[in-house]
Design a protein around this motif. Structure first.
Motif, PDB file in Angstrom:
ATOM      1  N   SER A 147       0.846  -1.178   0.000  1.00 27.09           N
ATOM      2  CA  SER A 147       0.000   0.000   0.000  1.00 27.09           C
ATOM      3  C   SER A 147       0.887   1.235   0.000  1.00 27.09           C
ATOM      4  O   SER A 147       2.098   1.143  -0.223  1.00 27.09           O
ATOM      5  N   ASP A 148       0.274   2.362   0.270  1.00 26.10           N
ATOM      6  CA  ASP A 148       1.069   3.584   0.326  1.00 26.10           C
ATOM      7  C   ASP A 148       2.121   3.477   1.429  1.00 26.10           C
ATOM      8  O   ASP A 148       1.895   2.810   2.415  1.00 26.10           O
ATOM      9  N   PRO A 149       3.279   3.978   1.264  1.00 28.24           N
ATOM     10  CA  PRO A 149       3.710   4.875   0.203  1.00 28.24           C
ATOM     11  C   PRO A 149       4.338   4.170  -1.000  1.00 28.24           C
ATOM     12  O   PRO A 149       4.779   4.831  -1.934  1.00 28.24           O
ATOM     13  N   THR A 150       4.380   2.845  -1.016  1.00 30.33           N
ATOM     14  CA  THR A 150       5.109   2.156  -2.091  1.00 30.33           C
ATOM     15  C   THR A 150       4.197   1.697  -3.219  1.00 30.33           C
ATOM     16  O   THR A 150       4.478   1.946  -4.381  1.00 30.33           O
ATOM     17  N   ALA A 151       3.116   0.986  -2.928  1.00 28.31           N
ATOM     18  CA  ALA A 151       2.050   0.599  -3.849  1.00 28.31           C
ATOM     19  C   ALA A 151       2.472   0.071  -5.218  1.00 28.31           C
ATOM     20  O   ALA A 151       2.418   0.770  -6.213  1.00 28.31           O
ATOM     21  N   HIS A 152       2.856  -1.178  -5.244  1.00 31.61           N
ATOM     22  CA  HIS A 152       3.103  -1.868  -6.503  1.00 31.61           C
ATOM     23  C   HIS A 152       2.423  -3.236  -6.457  1.00 31.61           C
ATOM     24  O   HIS A 152       1.233  -3.304  -6.284  1.00 31.61           O
ATOM     25  N   PHE A 153       3.170  -4.329  -6.584  1.00 28.28           N
ATOM     26  CA  PHE A 153       2.571  -5.657  -6.653  1.00 28.28           C
ATOM     27  C   PHE A 153       2.776  -6.493  -5.400  1.00 28.28           C
ATOM     28  O   PHE A 153       2.352  -7.626  -5.342  1.00 28.28           O
TER      29      PHE A 153
END
Length: 192
Positions: A147-153
């Motif tokens: 999730s935020d702050p990174t949010a990818h897979f």
């Protein structure tokens, strides 16, 4: 609520460290980490016995204990190092054996997230995450990523082993924490 973290590595190193980082975000829940290297797992032979007898595997090994833990969990975080662009053979064996759980859809609606680590940037982490995602989706699980702050897979890191110690990139550690955070948010949203 219970969160199970599965270390799909053949050793207890960087993947385990990343799973433990994710679990720090889940301290309000009951958590457990298991490492597949502590279990003996035979390959699934697709004998179909589990389909005929209600989901019970006729091969008696370490799988039954892991299966029980997966059934009891509300969420499962699966971690694997990158082995030639995908998950470890040991984790693939667990996934194949989990066919027993699909007979009665016993993992359906459990939250699932993935974490991986490779030796280089762009070293197969996204492919490894996708293999874990495919397993979760086939079981009807609720798949979440970081999730935020990174949010990818999902959690994706780069690690080097130097003098017996694992050096993991800070961004990768943050993605693992974000996975834990997202699992916490979704568990609270769906389970209250």
């Amino acid at each position: 609520m219970k969160v199970l973290a599965i270390n799909g590595s053949h050793r207890k190193g960087s993947t385990l460290i990343l799973l433990e980082e994710a679990l720090k975000e889940l301290s309000e829940f009951e958590t457990e980490v298991i490492s597949l290297c502590d279990y003996k797992l035979e390959y699934c032979k697709v004998c179909n016995a589990c389909k005929k007898n209600g989901g019970i595997c006729i091969v008696n090994d370490g799988y039954q204990e892991i299966e029980k833990k997966m059934k009891e969990a509300d969420a499962i975080i699966v971690g694997s190092p990158v082995y030639f662009g995908s998950i470890t053979g040991m984790l693939k064996t667990l996934f194949d054996r989990s066919r027993t759980l699909r007979v009665n859809w016993e993992l359906k609606d459990k939250v699932c997230a993935a974490i991986t680590v490779g030796a280089t940037q762009h070293g197969g982490q996204e492919h490894t995450l996708q293999a874990i995602h495919a397993w979760a989706l086939i079981h009807g699980m609720i798949l979440v990523a970081d999730s935020d702050p990174t949010a990818h897979f999902g959690g994706a890191a780069v690690a080097k082993q130097v003098d017996g110690e694992f050096k993991i990139d800070e961004w990768g550690l943050q993605t693992a924490r974000s996975v834990g955070k997202r699992v916490r948010e979704v568990l609270k949203a769906i389970k209250g």
